[in-house]
Design a protein around this motif. Sequence first.
Motif: not given
Length: 653
Positions: A439-451
């Motif tokens: 889950l922690e890595s999912q949050a960071k991946l989401l930020r990369v996909l968004q930004e």
Amino acid sequence: MSQRILIVEDEFIVANDLSFILEKAGYDVCGIADSVEEAREIIKLNKPQLVLLDIHLQGELTGIDLAKELAEENIAFVYLSANSNQKILEEAKATNPYGFMVKPFREKDVLVSLQIAQYLHEQNMSTKRNNELTLQNSLNDIIGDPTEWDQKLLRIAKALQPHISFDYLAIGMKNLGPIPYEGSSYLRLSFNEYQTIGVDELLNITGLKRNELLKLQEAADEDKRSAWYNDADFTRLTQQNPAKKLIAKTFQMASNLVMYIPVAGQPGFTFSFYSRKDDAYSNKHLALANRLQRSLSAAIEGIMKQADNVVIRPVAKKDVLAKTESKSGFEGIIGSSHLMLTALDHLSLVAPTETSVLILGESGTGKERFAKCIHQLSPRSKKQLVVVNCAALPTHLIESELFGHEKGAFTGAVDKRAGKFEQASGGTIFLDEIGELPLESQAKLLRVLQEKEVEKLGGRETIKVDVRVIAATNCNLEKEVAAGKFRLDLYYRLNIFPIILPSLRERKDDIPVLAEHFIEKYSAMAGRPKLTLSNQALADLMNYNWPGNVRELEHLIERNVLLTRGNVIERIMLPGAVPSAVAPAASVVSIGDKVKSIDENERDYILAILKKCNGRIAGPGGAAELLDVPSTTLNSKMKRLGITRKHVSDSGD
């Protein structure tokens, strides 16, 4: 301008709370309705951009009924769901919503769901516009190309295939003078291979006499209007329409879409699409047909002018086998079952775009192969495809592997290193087994996909990355989201264009050609003449259940090629622990009167294999070798199914 939102909910308190949350966040709530009828009136007056939609409403109609209308009007919608039974939820999912919000709602979850729905709708509309523009341009090119009319019709059929999938297509006019039918029919044999079926071919296949066939092909009311017929509706249609009954019986078709094209000065032209899937067509296909009507009318009128202003001439060739293009870019993908062809159609449609793709399927179905083909057929093909197995990443190194690190960022970081996203910039990144990401890595991946930017571990600056994302999983991500193991916002960010790969047991018609391919491959590698399969060996393959799918078939063929002394593989050495598809299914069914789920059966099977291997997972004689899967894949499956180290130890006792 704030987004206009309609709330369709029959519980006043729930609707009022939602309205307060939305207005506080700056949204424009254009109305609250407690029934489909009231919602229709508000939609007509206010044209909302998004609808929050409860399934159970006042009156006879449900939210699912309204959802179908919203989809036709390209209005985004998110379901408001309480505890509904599985059948209702499946019906709701079939309408392709942009999400579900489960009651009671938290303010944060509501706002995140709306942001996701807005993003997905924009992406969906953009992809739809681009695909239709490409199709319109293709049709215009076909109209202007000076080829024979029968070849033009075939090219039109091929252009339509990714948008309106079919296994059989009849194109033509009815009731023109003394001839009841003029036109061509095309039977799909493989991805880009079609056989033209004319009157003579139908006579040979059906055994009918010419006058009997022409009588069957007389025009009916169903040929003069656009409509679609699935499953039971199609069965009823075939009982009334002899021509459609003939096609259904002869070529095993289960659904039909009729596209009526008006032609100036003529009775009209019909495109009649048939599919072996019983739920192939819907209102979205009908809406597309209506939007294409002008282009197709122009195409047909152009073809008729080419035919000296007379009715279309019959096809001169008795057996036109259209094989004009190979499956370029589909290297290593073998099979022509309708499920595999549907997946290939989706691949060809999405590959040239920038859209994110989520590939779903069991282990061994070829997800990485599909990802490579998408990359090869994309504008990014000259750049790198970076493959990341998320299940194989050590937890403490995930961030470093994906996003890179600076020198000294952690113990052992002796050099500065670019992460996988930075390496893939300008190209494609394939995130395999995405469901195994913490889950922690999912949050960071989401930020990369968004930004669209990464920050290296230990770094202070952000680095812009231009990456197309393809993800794959053998997990049910919806269940993972419900269990709190996968982020809802990341799921919808990835699930813009899903491609579902069928298991091998769902496409058994492809087993003979797959087996032949692998026999040829491994016979050549072993430096011996190509072996052949006996009828018994082929029957062994067809009767097996294939838990490891195509990967298991390949490994099994490789072993049997090496073990066979003669030129014929007489029998296939199958894993004895797995019940075949035709064997008694005692281990598959029973817990009293309860039917086991697929996950329960898979868990029991893996535990049985572990016991047979004395708890050993990897290495020679381990469970991974016996199952013909990588040990990382087996570990991720065990984790998903709740098989712990204790179970492994117990298996070795």
